[in-house]
Structures are given as structure tokens and as C-alpha cells.
Design an enzyme around this catalytic site. Structure first.
Site, PDB file in Angstrom:
ATOM      1  N   LYS A   1       0.822  -1.219   0.000  1.00 20.50           N
ATOM      2  CA  LYS A   1       0.000   0.000   0.000  1.00 20.50           C
ATOM      3  C   LYS A   1       0.856   1.268   0.000  1.00 20.50           C
ATOM      4  CE  LYS A   1      -2.111   2.749   2.832  1.00 20.50           C
ATOM      5  NZ  LYS A   1      -2.070   3.952   1.991  1.00 20.50           N
TER       6      LYS A   1
ATOM      7  N   GLY B   1       6.923   5.559   7.676  1.00 23.79           N
ATOM      8  CA  GLY B   1       6.005   6.688   7.831  1.00 23.79           C
ATOM      9  C   GLY B   1       6.258   7.390   9.140  1.00 23.79           C
TER      10      GLY B   1
ATOM     11  N   VAL C   1       1.868   7.082  13.355  1.00 23.08           N
ATOM     12  CA  VAL C   1       1.201   5.934  12.718  1.00 23.08           C
ATOM     13  C   VAL C   1       1.956   4.646  13.057  1.00 23.08           C
ATOM     14  CG1 VAL C   1       0.523   4.890  10.523  1.00 23.08           C
ATOM     15  CG2 VAL C   1       0.130   7.314  10.902  1.00 23.08           C
ATOM     16  N   GLY C   2       3.278   4.732  13.174  1.00 19.72           N
ATOM     17  CA  GLY C   2       4.060   3.557  13.586  1.00 19.72           C
ATOM     18  C   GLY C   2       3.557   3.004  14.910  1.00 19.72           C
TER      19      GLY C   2
ATOM     20  N   GLU D   1       9.086  16.827  14.446  1.00 21.03           N
ATOM     21  CA  GLU D   1       9.436  16.735  13.034  1.00 21.03           C
ATOM     22  C   GLU D   1       8.487  17.624  12.229  1.00 21.03           C
ATOM     23  OE1 GLU D   1       8.475  13.084  10.905  1.00 21.03           O
ATOM     24  OE2 GLU D   1      10.485  13.133  10.044  1.00 21.03           O
TER      25      GLU D   1
HETATM   26  P1  NAD Z   1       2.090   8.606   7.585  1.00 18.12           P
HETATM   27  O1  NAD Z   1       2.592   7.857   8.753  1.00 18.12           O
HETATM   28  O2  NAD Z   1       0.961   9.526   7.748  1.00 18.12           O
HETATM   29  O3  NAD Z   1       1.653   7.588   6.408  1.00 18.12           O
HETATM   30  C1  NAD Z   1       2.514   6.594   5.926  1.00 18.12           C
HETATM   31  C2  NAD Z   1       1.695   5.465   5.330  1.00 18.12           C
HETATM   32  O4  NAD Z   1       0.920   4.871   6.369  1.00 18.12           O
HETATM   33  C3  NAD Z   1       0.707   5.909   4.269  1.00 18.12           C
HETATM   34  O5  NAD Z   1       0.649   4.917   3.269  1.00 18.12           O
HETATM   35  C4  NAD Z   1      -0.611   5.964   5.028  1.00 18.12           C
HETATM   36  O6  NAD Z   1      -1.740   5.770   4.206  1.00 18.12           O
HETATM   37  C5  NAD Z   1      -0.437   4.797   5.986  1.00 18.12           C
HETATM   38  N1  NAD Z   1      -1.261   4.878   7.192  1.00 18.12           N
HETATM   39  C6  NAD Z   1      -1.770   5.979   7.808  1.00 18.12           C
HETATM   40  N2  NAD Z   1      -2.495   5.631   8.890  1.00 18.12           N
HETATM   41  C7  NAD Z   1      -2.443   4.283   8.965  1.00 18.12           C
HETATM   42  C8  NAD Z   1      -2.964   3.323   9.866  1.00 18.12           C
HETATM   43  N3  NAD Z   1      -3.717   3.679  10.898  1.00 18.12           N
HETATM   44  N4  NAD Z   1      -2.684   2.018   9.657  1.00 18.12           N
HETATM   45  C9  NAD Z   1      -1.909   1.626   8.635  1.00 18.12           C
HETATM   46  N5  NAD Z   1      -1.396   2.489   7.729  1.00 18.12           N
HETATM   47  C10 NAD Z   1      -1.648   3.792   7.895  1.00 18.12           C
HETATM   48  O7  NAD Z   1       3.388   9.323   7.012  1.00 18.12           O
HETATM   49  P2  NAD Z   1       3.465  10.378   5.862  1.00 18.12           P
HETATM   50  O8  NAD Z   1       2.957  11.664   6.355  1.00 18.12           O
HETATM   51  O9  NAD Z   1       2.861   9.783   4.633  1.00 18.12           O
HETATM   52  O10 NAD Z   1       5.053  10.436   5.637  1.00 18.12           O
HETATM   53  C11 NAD Z   1       5.885  11.236   6.356  1.00 18.12           C
HETATM   54  C12 NAD Z   1       6.531  10.487   7.493  1.00 18.12           C
HETATM   55  O11 NAD Z   1       7.272   9.360   7.027  1.00 18.12           O
HETATM   56  C13 NAD Z   1       7.535  11.342   8.234  1.00 18.12           C
HETATM   57  O12 NAD Z   1       7.372  11.184   9.596  1.00 18.12           O
HETATM   58  C14 NAD Z   1       8.879  10.777   7.776  1.00 18.12           C
HETATM   59  O13 NAD Z   1       9.934  11.010   8.661  1.00 18.12           O
HETATM   60  C15 NAD Z   1       8.562   9.340   7.644  1.00 18.12           C
HETATM   61  N6  NAD Z   1       9.557   8.644   6.800  1.00 18.12           N
HETATM   62  C16 NAD Z   1      10.476   7.826   7.390  1.00 18.12           C
HETATM   63  C17 NAD Z   1      11.453   7.190   6.610  1.00 18.12           C
HETATM   64  C18 NAD Z   1      12.471   6.275   7.236  1.00 18.12           C
HETATM   65  O14 NAD Z   1      13.071   5.497   6.516  1.00 18.12           O
HETATM   66  N7  NAD Z   1      12.708   6.337   8.525  1.00 18.12           N
HETATM   67  C19 NAD Z   1      11.483   7.399   5.241  1.00 18.12           C
HETATM   68  C20 NAD Z   1      10.536   8.242   4.681  1.00 18.12           C
HETATM   69  C21 NAD Z   1       9.570   8.864   5.466  1.00 18.12           C
END
Ligand code: NAD
Length: 484
Positions: free
Chosen positions: A181, A234, A238-239, A388
Site C-alpha cells: 500500500k 512513515g 502511525v508507527g 518533526e
Molecule cells: P504517515 O505515517 O501519515 O503515512 C505513511 C503510510 O501509512 C501511508 O501509506 C498511510 O496511508 C499509511 N497509514 C496511515 N495511517 C495508517 C494506519 N492507521 N494504519 C496503517 N497504515 C496507515 O506518514 P506520511 O505523512 O505519509 O510520511 C511522512 C513520514 O514518514 C515522516 O514522519 C517521515 O519522517 C517518515 N519517513 C520515514 C522514513 C524512514 O526510513 N525512517 C522514510 C521516509 C519517510
């Protein structure tokens, strides 16, 4: 596939959920739309993946055959590099150079992990021991590295091709089946990559693309009892939700690549001709929407003012615009939501007495553009310093000595990356040990290679991607004891 074909195909994809607009962040115009796949599609995709995992159609292929398919995926990505880069620019606002770079890194992921297919091995030992029973006996023991059955791969919008390849390549090399996804904001390149997987020979049902929101499709994947592992990139927020969902369902294993608030420490013996441009590049690239961006810079007091002035000059000179604007080095933020979030931090900072050395405002044009922003006088307890922002915003603070620099750098719940600039070799290696981050750059920043692992300390993640460790993310270890 052409860009237009992708825009048309996605519109036609079946789905039972809400219609989601796909927007060009450089123009704010909707370029296409698609339907959230809905919960039933997640169930069906997981069932298909499970069937292939159980039939062994992929995992039991000779490793050299899996390798050939992965290599072919890499070749096909290269053959489709132009359209993938165009989509990455259109959908994620990347400059053409950055978009081409990310596609090259993507195809290399498949070639790199193609090489690992034939090198998945355990250990063996002849053991002569009383073991836990105390009865003297002799066994042959060995470990088997086995793929998880169905893995859920969920990733964000800031590097759609990179994230797709960085997860799919090792998962396929390991022999896993998957449901995949991408972020709801950036589904376009995933459509091309999904076609490529099938064209290259990944059997039907092994990798299943799902398009939808996080709270619908993402949450359904994470809660599904037949998904054995989720590899997620992400936000930390959300993690954390994914960890809870894993705990509430089948205790699935979880790998997390999360957010960062990465420090850059500049000592007074640093080569500023390198440190300043790298610090600017390392924080403003992709408008600050990279997890490893060095968004807090600590500079030794003797060179502090000089550094701030030089950094502001570089920031000021960075050409900004959409992918079609010639010479642009900095693009837009991904969405109106992200723009509102970044501007919110800046407004809050201004009312808290932060000094805006340069930037701090939107561009006067269509698109979600925020000028590269250098801030000083930021309190280390403030949200600007601790959270962040994921925008082109950097806070610069002075420090007096090494201990203070380390304390400031480590004063964060994140631990993704850190950088130190100094000509003193002993100090460089000493500080590398003291910085609490998964990646440390010494006189360099934003380094990446497929052969090296990548992962976060503290609340920046669990586990690793890339390198051999990235392959092991998709393998579990079985220990076999044979009585001799
Ligand atoms: P996000 O956490 O909002 O979303 C990431 C993904 O998770 C998306 O596909 C989203 O649809 C999905 N998601 C959202 N809620 C969910 C849930 N409840 N259950 C399962 N999946 C869900 O992140 P974002 O805003 O899309 O991206 C930015 C973030 O990603 C920043 O915090 C950035 O630091 C992080 N990031 C980390 C790395 C790394 O390798 N450490 C790399 C790139 C981005």
C-alpha cells in the site's frame, strides 16, 4: 505505459470506498482520482497472497530463478525510467534530477537483492552436549532462513518509487508474498511498478497492490490475522498505531522506519566550504520532506555567526519551482495539509520570538511552495526544536564544547541520523559513538548505499532496511536439531 495511460488506468480501478483526488503539488490541480479499494479488496488480496505463499509458487522457485526475475524487474524499471520520473515529479513534486535519481536507486534495489536470492543461508554445528536434559548426547544442528508468508508493505508519499523498491525487492528476494500500500497522495508510480513486477515474471497473486487511505486500507492490512509481518515507513505516530494494531490482532512482527529530527554538529575546525552547502542540501532537499533531513544544526560559538550568514546565503540562492520550471532545485510541499502544518510551525515560532534569518513564507504563486527557512533563537524545549516539521525549515543553535553539542544533539525522542563536521579525527570517531542515531555521517551527510543497513534508534524505528539486514527483515530463523 505513458503518464496519460496511468492517469486513466487508476481512474478505472475498482474500489468500494471514497473517491480520492490525486493532486499535482506544484500547481494545486487535480490530475486524476481513484477509489479507495475498500476492506473487501484487502481481504481478497491477503487471501490471494496467502494462497501463493502456501502453494510455494514463488518461495519454492529455485533461488537463481527468483534472482533472474528480480534482475529483470530492475531492467524494466530502467526501461520505464522516463515515465516513472515524470510521475514522481507530477505526483510528489520532485525536481526532474531528484526524480531520475530516485528511479535509478529503485532499479538498483532489485539488482542488489537479485544477488541475495542465492545467498540465503543459515549456520550449522555439530553439538555434543547434555542440553537442557543433562543427558549426554550428540546432535547435528542447523538453522533455516524462511520467508514470512504474507507481509504487508506500507509506505509514505515522500519517496514513492524508492519506498516501493526498497521494500518489494528484499521481500521478493526472501520469497515472501505481499500486499502493498503506497500513500494515498502518491499512488501513480506504484501502478507502473506493479505492472513491471508482473511483466518481469512475478507470479500472479504474489505481490498485490492496494490503493486507499491509511485509516481504511492500511489499517485493514495491519489488523489482518493472515498478515504475518508489516514493514512500515512513515510517521512515528502511525508507527505506534501499527504496533497497537499488531498487538490487538495476531502479534504480527513489525519493522518500522519512522520520523527524525536529525542533528548536524559543526565544530570550529570544520571545513565550512563543504559543511555549509551540505547542511543546506541536507535540510532543504525535497523541501525538507526526507526523513533524514538535518533539521537542527548546532554550531560552535566561534563560527556561529559566520555559519548562519553563509547558510542563509545558500538558502536564499536556492532556485525554487515546479518540475517544469527550468533550474529549480527545491520543489513544493506535497499537499495543502502539509503546507498548513509547516506554516503553523512557523507562525507559532514567530509568536514565540524565534528569529527568521531567511525564508519563513510561501511563494506568491500556485503550488505548495515554502521558501527555505533558517531560524535562530529557537528554544530547545519548543515544538519547532522537538517535533518533526517535514518542511524546508532548519533551526541553528550555538554550543560551546563537545559535551554540550552531544547533549543538544541527543535531546530528542528521535534517533534516525546525525552528522558531525570536524577535522579532528579522534573527536569525529568519539562523537560518532556518542550520538544516539542509527546513521552517523562524519564530514558527509545524506549518504546512502544499497549495501549498507538503514534504521532508526529511539522512536525513529524498529529494525533495518537495505543491505543484508534489509533482507533479514523478511526472513525468520528456524533451528533444527537432529539426533545423531
Ligand atoms: P504517515 O505515517 O501519515 O503515512 C505513511 C503510510 O501509512 C501511508 O501509506 C498511510 O496511508 C499509511 N497509514 C496511515 N495511517 C495508517 C494506519 N492507521 N494504519 C496503517 N497504515 C496507515 O506518514 P506520511 O505523512 O505519509 O510520511 C511522512 C513520514 O514518514 C515522516 O514522519 C517521515 O519522517 C517518515 N519517513 C520515514 C522514513 C524512514 O526510513 N525512517 C522514510 C521516509 C519517510
Amino acid at each position: 505505459m505513458t503518464v496519460q495511460a496511468v492517469l486513466d488506468e487508476i481512474r478505472e480501478r475498482p474500489g468500494t470506498g471514497e473517491v480520492i483526488a490525486v493532486v499535482d503539488p506544484a500547481t494545486e490541480e487535480q490530475v486524476t482520482e481513484f477509489k479507495d479499494c475498500g476492506p473487501e479488496a484487502v481481504n481478497e488480496a491477503v487471501a490471494r497472497a496467502k494462497e501463493t505463499a502456501e502453494s510455494g509458487v514463488w518461495r519454492d522457485l529455485p533461488p537463481s530463478e527468483r534472482a533472474k526475475v528480480l534482475w529483470r524487474v530492475g531492467e524494466l524499471i530502467d526501461e520505464n525510467a522516463e515515465v516513472l520520473a515524470e510521475l514522481e515529479s507530477l505526483n510528489a513534486g520532485m525536481t526532474p534530477l531528484q526524480a531520475q535519481g530516485t528511479v535509478t536507486v529503485g532499479s538498483e534495489f532489485f539488482r542488489y537483492y537479485a544477488g541475495w536470492c542465492t545467498k540465503i543461508e543459515g549456520i550449522a554445528a555439530d553439538v555434543h552436549t547434555g542440553g537442557l536434559t543433562g543427558i549426554d548426547s550428540h546432535q547435528h544442528a542447523y538453522t533455516l532462513k524462511e520467508p514470512y508468508g504474507v507481509v504487508g508493505l506500507i509506505f509514505p508519499w515522500n519517496g514513492p518509487v524508492f519506498n516501493f523498491c526498497c521494500k518489494l525487492a528484499p521481500a521478493l528476494a526472501a520469497g515472501c508474498s505481499s500486499v502493498v500500500k503506497p500513500a494515498e497522495e502518491t499512488p501513480l508510480s506504484a501502478l507502473v511498478l506493479d505492472n513491471i513486477l508482473h511483466e518481469a515474471g512475478v507470479p500472479e497473486g504474489v505481490a498485490n497492490l492496494l490503493l486507499g487511505y491509511g485509516h481504511t486500507a492500511g489499517a485493514a492490512i495491519t489488523a489482518h490475522p493472515d498478515v504475518e509481518k508489516v514493514a512500515f515507513t512513515g510517521s512515528t505516530e502511525v508507527g505506534r498505531a501499527i504496533v497497537h494494531a499488531a498487538g490487538d490482532s495476531n502479534l504480527k512482527k513489525v519493522t518500522l522506519e519512522l520520523g527524525g529530527k536529525s542533528p548536524v554538529v559543526v565544530f570550529d575546525d570544520a571545513d565550512l566550504s563543504k559543511a555549509v552547502p551540505m547542511a543546506a542540501f541536507g535540510t532543504f532537499i525535497h523541501s525538507g520532506q526526507a526523513c533524514v533531513c538535518g533539521s537542527r544544526i548546532f554550531v560552535q560559538r566561534g563560527i556561529y555567526e559566520q555559519f548562519v550568514e553563509q547558510l542563509a546565503n545558500v538558502a536564499n540562492g536556492l532556485p525554487q519551482g515546479g518540475p517544469k520550471d527550468e533550474g529549480s532545485l527545491i520543489g513544493p510541499l506535497i499537499s495543502e495539509k502539509q503546507l498548513t502544518r509547516v506554516m503553523g510551525y512557523l507562525e507559532q515560532g514567530k509568536s514565540d520570538g524565534v528569529e527568521v534569518v531567511t525564508g519563513g513564507h510561501r511563494l506568491d504563486r500556485k503550488g505548495y511552495f515554502v521558501r527555505p527557512t533558517v531560524l535562530t533563537n529557537v528554544a530547545s524545549t519548543s515544538r519547532l526544536f522537538q517535533e518533526e516539521i517535514f518542511g524546508p525549515v532548519v533551526a541553528v543553535l550555538p554550543f560551546d564544547d563537545e559535551d554540550e553539542a552531544v547533549a543538544l544533539a541527543n535531546d530528542t525522542t528521535y534517533g534516525l541520523a546525525a552528522t558531525a563536521w570536524t577535522q579532528d579525527l579522534g573527536r569525529a570517531h568519539r562523537i560518532a559513538k556518542r550520538l544516539k542515531a542509527g546513521t552517523v555521517g562524519l564530514n558527509c551527510q545524506m549518504q546512502f548505499d544499497h549495501s549498507m543497513p538503514f534504521g532508526g534508534y529511539k522512536q525513529s524505528g524498529w529494525g533495518y532496511e537495505s543491505g543484508k539486514a534489509g533482507l533479514e527483515t523478511y526472513l525468520q530463523t528456524k533451528i533444527v536439531w537432529a539426533q545423531m
